[in-house]
Design an enzyme around this catalytic site. Sequence first.
Site, PDB file in Angstrom:
ATOM      1  N   CYS A 268       0.816  -1.225   0.000  1.00 11.67           N
ATOM      2  CA  CYS A 268       0.000   0.000   0.000  1.00 11.67           C
ATOM      3  C   CYS A 268       0.847   1.272   0.000  1.00 11.67           C
ATOM      4  O   CYS A 268       0.324   2.366  -0.221  1.00 11.67           O
ATOM      5  CB  CYS A 268      -0.921  -0.004   1.207  1.00 11.67           C
ATOM      6  SG  CYS A 268      -1.867  -1.523   1.345  1.00 11.67           S
TER       7      CYS A 268
ATOM      8  N   HIS B 272      -3.284   6.692   2.203  1.00 10.49           N
ATOM      9  CA  HIS B 272      -3.678   5.343   1.806  1.00 10.49           C
ATOM     10  C   HIS B 272      -5.080   5.058   2.358  1.00 10.49           C
ATOM     11  O   HIS B 272      -5.356   5.301   3.540  1.00 10.49           O
ATOM     12  CB  HIS B 272      -2.675   4.315   2.337  1.00 10.49           C
ATOM     13  CG  HIS B 272      -3.165   2.911   2.182  1.00 10.49           C
ATOM     14  ND1 HIS B 272      -3.738   2.460   1.017  1.00 10.49           N
ATOM     15  CD2 HIS B 272      -3.217   1.870   3.062  1.00 10.49           C
ATOM     16  CE1 HIS B 272      -4.095   1.194   1.167  1.00 10.49           C
ATOM     17  NE2 HIS B 272      -3.794   0.820   2.406  1.00 10.49           N
TER      18      HIS B 272
ATOM     19  N   ASN C 275     -10.041  -0.976   0.034  1.00 14.53           N
ATOM     20  CA  ASN C 275      -8.579  -0.850   0.090  1.00 14.53           C
ATOM     21  C   ASN C 275      -7.994  -1.470  -1.187  1.00 14.53           C
ATOM     22  O   ASN C 275      -8.055  -2.681  -1.369  1.00 14.53           O
ATOM     23  CB  ASN C 275      -8.072  -1.585   1.336  1.00 14.53           C
ATOM     24  CG  ASN C 275      -6.558  -1.559   1.468  1.00 14.53           C
ATOM     25  OD1 ASN C 275      -5.846  -1.191   0.538  1.00 14.53           O
ATOM     26  ND2 ASN C 275      -6.063  -1.968   2.620  1.00 14.53           N
TER      27      ASN C 275
HETATM   28  N1  ACO Z   1     -17.823  -9.018   9.963  1.00 12.13           N
HETATM   29  C1  ACO Z   1     -18.176  -9.187  11.254  1.00 12.13           C
HETATM   30  N2  ACO Z   1     -17.293  -9.367  12.254  1.00 12.13           N
HETATM   31  C2  ACO Z   1     -15.995  -9.363  11.929  1.00 12.13           C
HETATM   32  C3  ACO Z   1     -15.536  -9.187  10.600  1.00 12.13           C
HETATM   33  C4  ACO Z   1     -16.519  -9.018   9.604  1.00 12.13           C
HETATM   34  N3  ACO Z   1     -16.202  -8.824   8.301  1.00 12.13           N
HETATM   35  N4  ACO Z   1     -14.194  -9.225  10.601  1.00 12.13           N
HETATM   36  C5  ACO Z   1     -13.799  -9.398  11.872  1.00 12.13           C
HETATM   37  N5  ACO Z   1     -14.893  -9.503  12.678  1.00 12.13           N
HETATM   38  C6  ACO Z   1     -14.954  -9.704  14.121  1.00 12.13           C
HETATM   39  C7  ACO Z   1     -13.702 -10.369  14.669  1.00 12.13           C
HETATM   40  O1  ACO Z   1     -13.795 -11.766  14.516  1.00 12.13           O
HETATM   41  C8  ACO Z   1     -13.737  -9.941  16.105  1.00 12.13           C
HETATM   42  O2  ACO Z   1     -14.663 -10.755  16.797  1.00 12.13           O
HETATM   43  P1  ACO Z   1     -14.343 -11.210  18.309  1.00 12.13           P
HETATM   44  O3  ACO Z   1     -14.287  -9.953  19.091  1.00 12.13           O
HETATM   45  O4  ACO Z   1     -15.504 -12.088  18.632  1.00 12.13           O
HETATM   46  O5  ACO Z   1     -13.027 -11.923  18.239  1.00 12.13           O
HETATM   47  C9  ACO Z   1     -14.346  -8.525  16.048  1.00 12.13           C
HETATM   48  O6  ACO Z   1     -14.998  -8.435  14.758  1.00 12.13           O
HETATM   49  C10 ACO Z   1     -13.323  -7.422  16.167  1.00 12.13           C
HETATM   50  O7  ACO Z   1     -12.226  -7.708  15.301  1.00 12.13           O
HETATM   51  P2  ACO Z   1     -11.002  -6.733  15.144  1.00 12.13           P
HETATM   52  O8  ACO Z   1      -9.994  -7.322  14.203  1.00 12.13           O
HETATM   53  O9  ACO Z   1     -10.544  -6.295  16.498  1.00 12.13           O
HETATM   54  O10 ACO Z   1     -11.744  -5.490  14.436  1.00 12.13           O
HETATM   55  P3  ACO Z   1     -11.177  -4.048  14.223  1.00 12.13           P
HETATM   56  O11 ACO Z   1     -12.098  -3.089  14.815  1.00 12.13           O
HETATM   57  O12 ACO Z   1      -9.702  -3.958  14.539  1.00 12.13           O
HETATM   58  O13 ACO Z   1     -11.307  -3.914  12.630  1.00 12.13           O
HETATM   59  C11 ACO Z   1      -9.946  -4.064  10.653  1.00 12.13           C
HETATM   60  C12 ACO Z   1     -10.647  -4.826  11.781  1.00 12.13           C
HETATM   61  C13 ACO Z   1     -10.999  -3.353   9.840  1.00 12.13           C
HETATM   62  C14 ACO Z   1      -9.210  -5.064   9.776  1.00 12.13           C
HETATM   63  C15 ACO Z   1      -8.958  -3.051  11.247  1.00 12.13           C
HETATM   64  O14 ACO Z   1      -8.141  -3.666  12.208  1.00 12.13           O
HETATM   65  C16 ACO Z   1      -8.063  -2.399  10.204  1.00 12.13           C
HETATM   66  O15 ACO Z   1      -8.515  -1.623   9.398  1.00 12.13           O
HETATM   67  N6  ACO Z   1      -6.742  -2.668  10.241  1.00 12.13           N
HETATM   68  C17 ACO Z   1      -5.802  -2.073   9.317  1.00 12.13           C
HETATM   69  C18 ACO Z   1      -5.836  -2.749   7.982  1.00 12.13           C
HETATM   70  C19 ACO Z   1      -4.879  -2.010   7.039  1.00 12.13           C
HETATM   71  O16 ACO Z   1      -4.646  -0.842   7.194  1.00 12.13           O
HETATM   72  N7  ACO Z   1      -4.328  -2.677   6.088  1.00 12.13           N
HETATM   73  C20 ACO Z   1      -3.420  -1.930   5.216  1.00 12.13           C
HETATM   74  C21 ACO Z   1      -2.531  -2.740   4.584  1.00 12.13           C
HETATM   75  S1  ACO Z   1      -3.286  -3.788   3.405  1.00 12.13           S
HETATM   76  C22 ACO Z   1      -1.990  -4.242   2.357  1.00 12.13           C
HETATM   77  O17 ACO Z   1      -0.896  -3.832   2.530  1.00 12.13           O
HETATM   78  C23 ACO Z   1      -2.289  -5.180   1.230  1.00 12.13           C
END
Ligand code: ACO
Length: 314
Positions: free
Chosen positions: A113, A241, A271
């Site tokens: 990214c 990004h 993304n």
């Molecule tokens: N639908 C419903 N629930 C979900 C989903 C979904 N699609 N995905 C995860 N959950 C659940 C998890 O299982 C977890 O459940 P639990 O509490 O029972 O274990 C809960 O939601 C919370 O999960 P988290 O991972 O803590 O959710 P978070 O609020 O952190 O959001 C996310 C996840 C969106 C991935 C976030 O962490 C994020 O944006 N991270 C950065 C990603 C990024 O910037 N990537 C860039 C690089 S990509 C590249 O380089 C190719």
Amino acid sequence: MQGIQIIGMGKGVPARRVENEAFTKMVDTSDEWIRSRTGIETRYFCEDEMQMDLCVDAARQALANAGVGPEEIGLCVVCTITPDYHTPSSACMVQSALGLPEDIPAFDVNAACSGFLYGLEVVSCMLGSDALPRPYALLIGAEKLSRIMNFEDRSTCVLFGDGAAAAVIRPSDTHRFFCRLGSQGDAQALNAPGIGYPEPYIHMDGRKVFQFAVRAMENGIRLLEKETGTRAEDIDVFICHQANERIIRHVQKKLKLGDEKFFINLNKFGNTSGASVPLAMAELMENGRLKPGTKAYCLGFGGGLTWGAAYLEF
Ligand code: ACO
């Protein structure tokens, strides 16, 4: 210091738009979860299109908008982690599809990214060199991430999209450019195994990447202020990004900067990794928000883990 000027941009977007609702049929998720946790509403996925088709659409538009012919391009770089082939590179395929000259370098950059930031720095260094016989560079960010997504993993499949954007760039004495790049090898936080390995999908520890992203953006802004003598509050637009709206808003609020300055289009595209920063830039240009004199901070972070921060004048 020699700068660079982006003189034309273009987009390449697949025909198929996919709403959040479509994922509820594949995994245990909801439109509400995806919107509230990420800000994403739709994304585009390729059907018949190859990644190269997106590159070529974006590049043709960028060349037309810049008023530059293919024969004037001296360097072709594609920033991607999802090339159609490991070899030839996407840049070589674009070179041949567009009929770019054959005596120019064409290669891909893999910095996930942060790819477009890495690409801008490479282009800015090479455009000044005597090795390039022509005055313009074509820089493209492109991904077909749907090819490496696991549609049974709800924690990643709802996040990504396909797309491309291209920029025609020339050296300039009147448009300042400054860029700083970094990396910290970490396959636990994010990886996508290569050909021949099992499970060739994106694996991501979302929380870990989130924390890295927030730190990388804050540090990037402070670094740009220090190194360029500019102040964040005087910057017209922040081109970040587009991974997650919460990451962008967190940084914007912490630094007490106006939310209208932080452009967001991840709601439409999801993304798109290496395509995300140039897709945002191309849409800003389309909307007339990158006028002569506009000052921008450009911030990338992602797989590697990599980060990039750049100051650009339009
Ligand atoms: N639908 C419903 N629930 C979900 C989903 C979904 N699609 N995905 C995860 N959950 C659940 C998890 O299982 C977890 O459940 P639990 O509490 O029972 O274990 C809960 O939601 C919370 O999960 P988290 O991972 O803590 O959710 P978070 O609020 O952190 O959001 C996310 C996840 C969106 C991935 C976030 O962490 C994020 O944006 N991270 C950065 C990603 C990024 O910037 N990537 C860039 C690089 S990509 C590249 O380089 C190719």
